[in-house]
Write a protein that holds these residues in place. Structure first.
Motif, short mmCIF file in Angstrom:
data_model
loop_
_atom_site.label_atom_id
_atom_site.label_comp_id
_atom_site.label_asym_id
_atom_site.label_seq_id
_atom_site.Cartn_x
_atom_site.Cartn_y
_atom_site.Cartn_z
N SER A 31 29.66 34.95 33.74
CA SER A 31 29.55 34.00 34.41
C SER A 31 30.82 33.16 34.41
CB SER A 31 28.46 33.16 35.75
OG SER A 31 28.38 32.50 34.29
N TRP B 25 34.68 33.43 35.02
CA TRP B 25 34.62 33.44 35.95
C TRP B 25 35.01 32.56 37.18
CZ3 TRP B 25 31.60 32.63 40.77
CH2 TRP B 25 32.10 32.88 41.95
N THR C 10 41.87 33.32 42.49
CA THR C 10 40.69 34.27 42.84
C THR C 10 41.10 35.29 43.37
OG1 THR C 10 40.20 32.37 44.64
CG2 THR C 10 38.88 32.69 42.72
N TRP D 138 41.43 38.19 37.54
CA TRP D 138 40.70 38.31 38.98
C TRP D 138 39.30 39.26 38.94
CZ3 TRP D 138 37.62 34.53 40.08
CH2 TRP D 138 36.67 34.99 41.61
N LEU E 295 37.19 40.28 36.28
CA LEU E 295 36.04 39.29 35.68
C LEU E 295 34.80 39.30 36.64
CD1 LEU E 295 37.98 36.30 34.41
CD2 LEU E 295 36.62 37.37 33.68
N ASP E 296 35.92 39.66 37.97
CA ASP E 296 34.90 39.99 39.08
C ASP E 296 34.21 40.99 38.83
OD1 ASP E 296 33.86 38.46 41.90
OD2 ASP E 296 35.03 40.47 42.78
N LEU F 275 31.16 40.61 35.92
CA LEU F 275 30.22 39.33 37.08
C LEU F 275 29.88 40.56 37.95
CD1 LEU F 275 28.24 36.96 37.40
CD2 LEU F 275 29.90 35.88 39.02
#
Length: 250
Positions: free
Chosen positions: A112, A115, A124, A130, A133-134, A137
């Motif tokens: 998190s 992110w 984003t 991105w 990482l998205d 998470l």
């Protein structure tokens, strides 16, 4: 019994207010009913004394007699040893609290935090970084969702594990990262309606807004400070603040 002293910044910019990580310690102290006082260090002038307590120049740290402890997880473990309100007394429950405390820091926050840094900075868009990482998470949240759907608190009773996990998820929820994970969102709501959190949050907000902005020119009531916004990752001061913004680490 020695005084407990929580040290945090005297002021922070508007964006991270309510998310600086001394809230984890305040929350635990309020939950346990332990007597403590708060002292401040300058946000814009971190001296040798500051670094002697927190080697990364961040906050919070806790002083317990002649013991000085930094890192929110370490502080919560220390307080958990002082109060049954923060840590189950039975060995099985204690082990559950410990494993979930470390899971909050090492499994969920590890995903998190980067992110959140990108979310804070507005990066984003449709980029490989991105997207990775998205997805990272979301994978963590997908595994956490069924756990929180079948239990009220992680270790059976409320503990330091819930303080950490709820605070980690609270920041994700700030950017709607818990959309599609109703059990995670309901868990955050349960945790943050506890009187101990409500008081800790109000106290942090009051302290972080009562001091005048130390920057020049003064902040005033409008966002016209000379410093670039937190989203400007080329500014060294902002790089220092980002972990703080996503809750002034440690």
């Amino acid at each position: 019994m020695a005084d407990l002293i929580l040290t945090t910044f005297d002021w922070v910019p508007e964006t991270p207010r309510g998310y600086v990580r001394d809230i984890r310690v305040r929350w635990a102290l309020e939950e346990a009913g332990l007597s403590y006082r708060v002292q401040s260090v300058p946000f814009d002038a971190r001296n040798a004394e500051h670094f002697s307590h927190q080697p990364f120049g961040q906050v919070p740290w806790l002083t317990d007699g002649d013991i000085s402890i930094f890192e929110s997880g370490a502080i919560l473990l220390h307080l958990g040893n002082r109060s049954d309100a923060l840590m189950p007394a039975d060995p099985r429950g204690r082990c559950k609290a410990l494993e979930w405390l470390f899971a909050a820091l090492n499994s969920v926050e590890m995903a998190s935090l980067p992110w959140s840094i990108l979310a804070f900075s507005g990066n984003t868009g449709d980029t490989p970084g991105w997207k990775r990482l998205d997805e990272f998470l979301k994978a963590r949240l997908q595994h956490l969702e069924p756990v929180l759907a079948r239990r009220e608190w992680l270790a059976g009773t409320f503990s330091v594990a819930d303080i950490l996990m709820a605070d980690v998820l609270r920041l994700v929820d700030r950017f709607d990262g818990l959309e599609g994970h109703p059990a995670c969102r309901d868990y955050v709501a349960r945790a943050t309606t506890r009187p101990s959190f409500v008081k800790a949050h109000a106290d942090q907000m009051a302290r972080q807004t009562e001091q005048q902005c130390p920057l020049s020119p003064p902040c005033g009531s409008k966002p016209t400070v000379a410093k670039p916004p937190i989203g400007d990752l080329t500014n060294p001061a902002n790089l220092q603040l980002l972990p703080c913004s996503v809750g002034v680490r440690a």
